[in-house]
Design a protein around this motif. Structure first.
Motif, PDB file in Angstrom:
ATOM      1  N   GLU A 201       0.815  -1.209   0.000  1.00 22.84           N
ATOM      2  CA  GLU A 201       0.000   0.000   0.000  1.00 22.84           C
ATOM      3  C   GLU A 201       0.852   1.265   0.000  1.00 22.84           C
ATOM      4  O   GLU A 201       0.318   2.374  -0.012  1.00 22.84           O
ATOM      5  N   GLY A 202       2.168   1.093   0.033  1.00 24.65           N
ATOM      6  CA  GLY A 202       3.051   2.245   0.000  1.00 24.65           C
ATOM      7  C   GLY A 202       3.392   2.810   1.356  1.00 24.65           C
ATOM      8  O   GLY A 202       3.993   3.889   1.444  1.00 24.65           O
ATOM      9  N   ASN A 203       3.032   2.118   2.426  1.00 25.05           N
ATOM     10  CA  ASN A 203       3.412   2.560   3.764  1.00 25.05           C
ATOM     11  C   ASN A 203       4.812   2.048   4.084  1.00 25.05           C
ATOM     12  O   ASN A 203       5.186   0.951   3.671  1.00 25.05           O
ATOM     13  N   CYS A 204       5.576   2.830   4.838  1.00 27.66           N
ATOM     14  CA  CYS A 204       6.893   2.359   5.241  1.00 27.66           C
ATOM     15  C   CYS A 204       7.360   3.101   6.492  1.00 27.66           C
ATOM     16  O   CYS A 204       6.839   4.163   6.832  1.00 27.66           O
ATOM     17  N   ALA A 205       8.329   2.514   7.159  1.00 35.08           N
ATOM     18  CA  ALA A 205       8.944   3.139   8.325  1.00 35.08           C
ATOM     19  C   ALA A 205      10.348   2.591   8.458  1.00 35.08           C
ATOM     20  O   ALA A 205      10.575   1.387   8.298  1.00 35.08           O
ATOM     21  N   GLY A 206      11.297   3.469   8.723  1.00 37.78           N
ATOM     22  CA  GLY A 206      12.674   3.018   8.872  1.00 37.78           C
ATOM     23  C   GLY A 206      13.642   4.163   8.662  1.00 37.78           C
ATOM     24  O   GLY A 206      13.359   5.303   9.034  1.00 37.78           O
TER      25      GLY A 206
ATOM     26  N   GLU B 190       8.343   6.111  -4.033  1.00 33.94           N
ATOM     27  CA  GLU B 190       8.551   4.953  -4.895  1.00 33.94           C
ATOM     28  C   GLU B 190       9.241   3.817  -4.156  1.00 33.94           C
ATOM     29  O   GLU B 190       8.824   2.665  -4.235  1.00 33.94           O
ATOM     30  N   PHE B 191      10.320   4.112  -3.435  1.00 36.15           N
ATOM     31  CA  PHE B 191      11.030   3.008  -2.810  1.00 36.15           C
ATOM     32  C   PHE B 191      10.356   2.558  -1.520  1.00 36.15           C
ATOM     33  O   PHE B 191      10.647   1.488  -1.001  1.00 36.15           O
ATOM     34  N   CYS B 192       9.386   3.349  -1.018  1.00 33.35           N
ATOM     35  CA  CYS B 192       8.614   2.915   0.154  1.00 33.35           C
ATOM     36  C   CYS B 192       7.517   1.921  -0.216  1.00 33.35           C
ATOM     37  O   CYS B 192       6.904   1.318   0.668  1.00 33.35           O
ATOM     38  N   ASP B 193       7.248   1.770  -1.488  1.00 28.95           N
ATOM     39  CA  ASP B 193       6.144   0.932  -1.949  1.00 28.95           C
ATOM     40  C   ASP B 193       6.677  -0.439  -2.364  1.00 28.95           C
ATOM     41  O   ASP B 193       7.476  -0.547  -3.296  1.00 28.95           O
ATOM     42  N   LEU B 194       6.231  -1.486  -1.678  1.00 28.53           N
ATOM     43  CA  LEU B 194       6.673  -2.837  -2.013  1.00 28.53           C
ATOM     44  C   LEU B 194       6.292  -3.209  -3.438  1.00 28.53           C
ATOM     45  O   LEU B 194       6.981  -3.998  -4.086  1.00 28.53           O
ATOM     46  N   ASP B 195       5.216  -2.639  -3.966  1.00 29.89           N
ATOM     47  CA  ASP B 195       4.827  -2.938  -5.338  1.00 29.89           C
ATOM     48  C   ASP B 195       5.877  -2.456  -6.344  1.00 29.89           C
ATOM     49  O   ASP B 195       6.053  -3.067  -7.403  1.00 29.89           O
TER      50      ASP B 195
END
Length: 253
Positions: free
Chosen positions: A79-84, A146-151
């Motif tokens: 879904e484009g969520n990320c944390a890190g 873009e790079f936060c999205d696993l897709d």
């Protein structure tokens, strides 16, 4: 190079390596995977990775001919969520949170000093330990979103699936990665050695990929498959709007 651009290259590099040492059939649990030939292990590992709804990625080493050193530690989903965050050693680090339509970045003082030599220290003082916040559709945040999205990661692998070549893969003896059993599958070509360590119990996820030699040298660990991305986001008093901070320039920070 900015922190999020290094991270984007690292994530793309991880996908390219995963493509190189893995192939494509139906992913399924198989506790006897180390009895299979290297090619079939690689095929199952690639599809297991493509099936994941979310994962944790930890990459460390150098990316590209420049040999830039750094690390990425990121949990992301489709879904484009990320944390890190991204750590470039003496060149600084950046914490990253993306949730829904919003993105938060928190560069440290070393990042501002090394990547924004003119005015960076002023930005650092204004932020005073707070995050920059922007909309996910802000052009300055394009590489982050873009790079936060696993897709994005999955599409890179899928779009290049026709380039996968299973010739020359070799299987090693069962070993352990982070305390769990795994089977290594290796390709050695042109002075470069790439190894995917595939989970030997349960779903055959690739749990570690290493690259030695050539322009890429490092390690990528995968874990936390299908676990949700942390939902916590910085509060309003921890945040400065990026437009107020940087103005309307679309130059990436």
């Amino acid at each position: 190079m900015s922190g999020h651009r290094w991270a984007a290259r690292a994530a793309a590099g991880a996908a390219a390596v995963a493509l190189t040492v893995t192939g494509g059939t139906l992913a399924r649990a198989d506790d006897d995977i180390d009895t299979l030939p290297a090619e079939e292990i690689a095929e199952r590992a690639r599809d297991a990775l493509l099936d994941a709804r979310s994962l944790h990625l930890s990459a460390r080493g150098s990316v590209g001919a420049t040999g830039e050193e750094g690390s990425v530690d990121l949990t992301l989903d489709r879904e484009g969520n990320c944390a890190g965050g991204v750590d470039m050693g003496d060149d600084g680090s950046v914490e990253i949170v993306k949730r829904g339509d919003d993105v938060w970045l928190k560069p440290d003082a070393a990042f501002w000093e090394n990547h924004v030599p003119i005015g960076g220290s002023t930005f650092d003082k204004i932020l005073d330990g707070r995050y920059m916040k922007a909309g996910a559709d802000d052009p300055r945040m394009l590489e982050v979103t873009e790079f936060c999205d696993l897709d994005t990661f999955r599409e890179l692998m899928t779009d290049n699936a026709g380039d996968a070549d299973f010739d020359g893969l070799t299987k090693g003896a069962r070993t352990e990665v982070n305390g769990a059993p795994a089977v290594p599958v290796t390709r050695a070509e042109g002075g470069e050695r790439m190894t995917a360590y595939v989970a030997a119990e349960g779903t055959p996820y690739p749990v570690r990929i290493t690259v030695r030699g050539g322009d890429e040298e490092g390690t990528v660990d995968f874990s936390g498959f299908d676990r949700p991305v942390p939902t916590a986001t910085p509060s309003a008093d921890e945040t400065v709007d990026i437009t107020a901070l940087l103005g309307r320039s679309i130059k990436p920070v």
